[in-house]
Write a protein that holds these residues in place. Structure first.
Motif, short mmCIF file in Angstrom:
data_model
loop_
_atom_site.label_atom_id
_atom_site.label_comp_id
_atom_site.label_asym_id
_atom_site.label_seq_id
_atom_site.Cartn_x
_atom_site.Cartn_y
_atom_site.Cartn_z
N ASP A 77 1.06 -1.29 -0.15
CA ASP A 77 -0.35 -0.44 -0.23
C ASP A 77 0.80 1.01 0.00
N TRP A 78 0.96 1.74 -1.37
CA TRP A 78 1.78 3.39 -1.32
C TRP A 78 1.25 4.48 -0.54
N THR A 79 1.22 5.29 0.70
CA THR A 79 1.07 5.74 1.24
C THR A 79 1.31 7.41 1.19
N PRO A 80 -0.03 8.22 1.11
CA PRO A 80 1.23 9.56 0.85
C PRO A 80 1.52 10.62 2.07
N PRO A 82 0.48 12.37 5.46
CA PRO A 82 -1.07 12.90 5.58
C PRO A 82 -1.60 14.81 4.59
N ASP A 90 5.94 9.89 1.80
CA ASP A 90 5.66 9.24 1.54
C ASP A 90 6.10 7.53 2.12
N ARG A 134 -7.87 4.81 6.23
CA ARG A 134 -6.98 4.00 5.64
C ARG A 134 -6.59 2.32 5.49
N ARG A 137 -9.34 -0.11 5.15
CA ARG A 137 -9.10 -0.22 3.87
C ARG A 137 -8.54 -1.85 3.98
N ARG A 138 -7.16 -1.80 4.65
CA ARG A 138 -5.88 -1.96 4.34
C ARG A 138 -5.52 -3.82 4.21
N GLU A 155 -2.88 1.79 -3.48
CA GLU A 155 -3.11 3.27 -3.11
C GLU A 155 -3.78 3.86 -1.95
N ASP A 156 -3.13 4.56 -0.67
CA ASP A 156 -3.80 5.38 -0.14
C ASP A 156 -4.48 4.52 0.71
N GLY A 157 -4.94 2.75 0.90
CA GLY A 157 -5.87 2.14 1.01
C GLY A 157 -6.33 1.22 0.36
#
Length: 159
Positions: A77-80, A82, A90, A134, A137-138, A155-157
């Motif tokens: 999961d890529w996370t931007p 906050p 990220d 997020r 969802r993950r 991406e972002d969950g």
């Protein structure tokens, strides 16, 4: 520019490694950290020079007192950063399959008091109020990936 300068100039990403661990009822494990208000899954940040698989195994031993045969990657999961922390890098958050614990193994969980207040077993619906959206969802995706025998990219969950 030296090779060292080049590598120092490259972007940095946070890498986290956690685990989907279930009980014999199919609920998954979440933990309550002492250092923040939201709950997490067992796991943590990957240290410099450490592989994500080694990190998740280390974190499970440190956080739960369990040595589990973690091998399968379920989610990337890529996370931007906050919105309220634009200078935070990220990241890539990885969820591995920590397996299903027997009732005896569940009773052997030992939390480090300085890091974790408590733990609980939850369905997706039960976990939703405790987890940031997020991560919720993950974890739904991780369960789907486990059932399908696949690895999912988010991406972002979200897929």
């Amino acid at each position: 520019m030296t090779t060292g300068d080049f590598f120092a100039s490259l972007p940095r990403k946070l890498v986290g490694a956690g685990a989907l661990i279930t009980d014999d009822s199919g609920r998954f494990l979440v933990v309550e950290p002492t250092y923040k208000d939201t709950w997490e899954i067992p796991g943590g940040l990957v240290e410099a020079g450490e592989s994500p698989l080694t990190a998740v195994r280390r974190e499970l031993q440190e956080e739960l007192g369990l040595t589990l045969p973690v091998t399968t990657l379920l989610v990337i999961d890529w996370t931007p950063p906050p919105a309220d922390q634009p200078t935070r890098p990220d990241g890539l958050m990885l969820v591995f399959d920590g397996g299903t614990l027997s009732p005896d193994q569940c009773e052997q969980i030992t939390l480090p008091a300085d890091e974790l207040r408590s733990h609980r077993w939850c369905t997706d619906a039960e976990a939703a109020p405790f987890l940031i959206p997020r991560l919720a969802r993950r974890m739904t995706a991780a369960q789907k990936a486990r059932a399908a025998g696949a690895t999912l990219y988010l991406e972002d969950g979200a897929q």
